[in-house]
Write an enzyme that holds these catalytic residues in place. Structure first.
Site, PDB file in Angstrom:
ATOM      1  NE  ARG A  53      -8.857   0.202  -5.602  1.00 36.11           N
ATOM      2  CZ  ARG A  53      -8.613   0.929  -3.725  1.00 36.11           C
ATOM      3  NH1 ARG A  53      -8.110   1.374  -3.724  1.00 36.11           N
ATOM      4  NH2 ARG A  53      -9.494   0.477  -3.341  1.00 36.11           N
ATOM      5  N   GLY A  69       1.058   1.757 -11.730  1.00 35.75           N
ATOM      6  CA  GLY A  69       2.484   1.348 -10.966  1.00 35.75           C
ATOM      7  C   GLY A  69       1.926   0.123  -9.904  1.00 35.75           C
ATOM      8  CB  CYS A  70      -0.183  -1.993  -8.044  1.00 36.98           C
ATOM      9  SG  CYS A  70       0.054  -0.135  -7.266  1.00 36.98           S
ATOM     10  CB  THR A  71       0.005  -3.566 -13.041  1.00 35.32           C
ATOM     11  OG1 THR A  71      -1.845  -3.150 -12.550  1.00 35.32           O
ATOM     12  CG2 THR A  71      -0.300  -4.813 -14.869  1.00 35.32           C
ATOM     13  CB  ALA A 119       2.139  -7.373  -8.887  1.00 38.04           C
TER      14      ALA A 119
END
Length: 157
Positions: free
Chosen positions: A40, A45-47, A50
């Protein structure tokens, strides 16, 4: 679970991106592709993932690789995520889930005893001929982008 196998052709995909274009595996022949799936936009974690890929974007480019992050978030969410964190990677939206399913990353998750379906954090390295060369599943973010970059550099030319 999908039956994606190292050494076999990667499943085709064509997805809309936050840049307002479509990205398709067929149009990327001649370049290595780092296809990473994440749960998401704008979660910790995704930030971090990326930002790590974005921080190495010039090196991936120099190594002849295109980096594409895929989630089921909307294009609008991807645009906000990209702009908020000044991301340098392509973010593709798979709202239908067809590509996520095709790559076998739509899985049952268990969080605090509660089961739900979601995207497994996974990365696929596809060579310039469209063949899967490496797969990372259940990715731990710290150091992952560097590991993938090394694998890209190690691809036979």
């Amino acid at each position: 679970m999908s039956d994606i196998v190292i050494g076999k052709p990667a499943p085709a995909f064509k997805l809309p991106t936050a840049e307002g274009e479509n990205v398709a595996l067929s149009k990327l022949k001649g370049r290595a592709v780092v296809l990473y799936f994440y749960p998401r936009d704008d979660t910790p974690g995704c930030t971090a993932e990326a930002k790590d890929f974005s921080g190495l974007s010039r090196q991936f480019e120099k190594a002849g690789a295109t980096v594409i992050g895929v989630s089921k978030d909307s294009l609008k969410a991807h645009e906000k995520f990209r702009d908020k964190h000044d991301l340098k990677v392509t973010l593709a939206s798979d709202e239908s889930g067809a590509t996520v399913e095709g790559y076998g990353v739509w899985v049952e998750k268990n969080m605090y005893g509660k089961k739900s379906m979601g995207i497994e954090r996974a990365t696929f390295l596809i060579d310039s001929k469209g063949v899967v060369r490496q797969i990372w599943r259940k990715v731990k973010v710290p150091g992952h982008a560097e590991e993938v970059l090394k694998a890209v550099k190690d691809l036979p030319q």
